[in-house]
Motif scaffolding. Sequence first.
Motif, PDB file in Angstrom:
ATOM      1  N   UNK A   1       0.844  -1.189   0.000  1.00  0.00           N
ATOM      2  CA  UNK A   1       0.000   0.000   0.000  1.00  0.00           C
ATOM      3  C   UNK A   1       0.882   1.243   0.000  1.00  0.00           C
ATOM      4  N   UNK A   2       0.835   1.989  -1.085  1.00  0.00           N
ATOM      5  CA  UNK A   2       1.612   3.225  -1.166  1.00  0.00           C
ATOM      6  C   UNK A   2       0.764   4.354  -0.589  1.00  0.00           C
ATOM      7  N   UNK A   3       1.406   5.163   0.230  1.00  0.00           N
ATOM      8  CA  UNK A   3       0.659   6.160   0.997  1.00  0.00           C
ATOM      9  C   UNK A   3       0.989   7.583   0.582  1.00  0.00           C
TER      10      UNK A   3
ATOM     11  N   UNK B   1      -1.990  -0.799  -4.080  1.00  0.00           N
ATOM     12  CA  UNK B   1      -3.068   0.127  -3.777  1.00  0.00           C
ATOM     13  C   UNK B   1      -2.456   1.501  -3.484  1.00  0.00           C
ATOM     14  N   UNK B   2      -3.245   2.554  -3.728  1.00  0.00           N
ATOM     15  CA  UNK B   2      -2.823   3.912  -3.393  1.00  0.00           C
ATOM     16  C   UNK B   2      -3.825   4.475  -2.392  1.00  0.00           C
ATOM     17  N   UNK B   3      -3.313   4.864  -1.241  1.00  0.00           N
ATOM     18  CA  UNK B   3      -4.194   5.228  -0.128  1.00  0.00           C
ATOM     19  C   UNK B   3      -3.710   6.557   0.445  1.00  0.00           C
ATOM     20  N   UNK B   4      -4.612   7.505   0.562  1.00  0.00           N
ATOM     21  CA  UNK B   4      -4.227   8.811   1.081  1.00  0.00           C
ATOM     22  C   UNK B   4      -4.707   8.971   2.528  1.00  0.00           C
TER      23      UNK B   4
ATOM     24  N   UNK C   1      -8.819   0.295  -6.069  1.00  0.00           N
ATOM     25  CA  UNK C   1      -7.373   0.451  -5.875  1.00  0.00           C
ATOM     26  C   UNK C   1      -6.966   1.791  -5.272  1.00  0.00           C
ATOM     27  N   UNK C   2      -7.869   2.775  -5.295  1.00  0.00           N
ATOM     28  CA  UNK C   2      -7.538   4.094  -4.745  1.00  0.00           C
ATOM     29  C   UNK C   2      -8.540   4.449  -3.648  1.00  0.00           C
ATOM     30  N   UNK C   3      -8.006   5.035  -2.577  1.00  0.00           N
ATOM     31  CA  UNK C   3      -8.904   5.448  -1.519  1.00  0.00           C
ATOM     32  C   UNK C   3      -8.252   6.442  -0.588  1.00  0.00           C
ATOM     33  N   UNK C   4      -9.049   6.934   0.338  1.00  0.00           N
ATOM     34  CA  UNK C   4      -8.484   7.819   1.359  1.00  0.00           C
ATOM     35  C   UNK C   4      -9.207   7.597   2.677  1.00  0.00           C
ATOM     36  N   UNK C   5      -8.550   8.026   3.733  1.00  0.00           N
ATOM     37  CA  UNK C   5      -9.186   7.994   5.045  1.00  0.00           C
ATOM     38  C   UNK C   5      -8.766   9.250   5.803  1.00  0.00           C
TER      39      UNK C   5
END
Length: 258
Positions: free
Chosen positions: A47-49, A111-114, A142-146
């Motif tokens: 997971x790349x942040x 995955x790309x997660x912000x 595959x993309x998301x944020x929290x």
Amino acid sequence: VRWATRRRTRTGLGLWAAALLAGCTTVGVHTRAIDAIEYGPPQTVRVCLLKTADVPAARVDSIVAALNAEFGRYGLSIEVPWVRPWVRPGFQAGAIFEDLLPRELEPPCDRLFALVDRHAGDMLWGLVLPEVLGAVDTVTSTRGFVVATYASLNQVVAGPEAAAIHEFYHLLGCPHGMTLTACYPRIARLKAARDPAADFLPGVEMEQEKHLTTREAANSRLREWIAEQRANGKAQSPAAAGNADASGPAVRTPTPRP
Ligand SMILES: [Zn+2]
């Protein structure tokens, strides 16, 4: 310029709020069915942040630890190839998605997660609207944020770690539900769908549970989808593609008129 921005935000609010209230806000509670499924050999999810400056490094660690504790039960371990600084692109979840979705997944990211800080403006909206604590795209999962900072009452109820776990279920292709029973076999099928030659945890078109087995397939599916939406003239549509998640209690507040 500030006022113009706010005005635009307000115009889009009605649509976005409707999308929020339409969905339920849980991926479901655990059931005994979790033990009835064979999840196969261990796999790593990279997971790349992207991280805004206000999210402390210790919070990144606690979120990754929480993800590993939760998803270890499926034989998944979460690794973080990199954390890059990021500036939150806007006030609304829609603006965040518009920045996030067109970004390519680069190797070795699955995955790309912000991780997003909370604006004072969010807290004001939180008084009258369900707060968006995170979202994941449902086109590829595959993309998301929290929202990864503690800054409001609703968030104290959920907490950034719990919110991240919720979004991560979406990143594995699980939709909302009352229980996780239907999610368990999805996770098993996702792991089984992995192509050993591809070096990629497949993306998932959430609705049809279609696996996108290479990084390029996931990237091109999202590119294609964004192009379709733009061709249809739906400027705000990337946001509409997501599972937007509001915190529990505020969901029951009445919708203000746009
Ligand atoms: Zn959700």
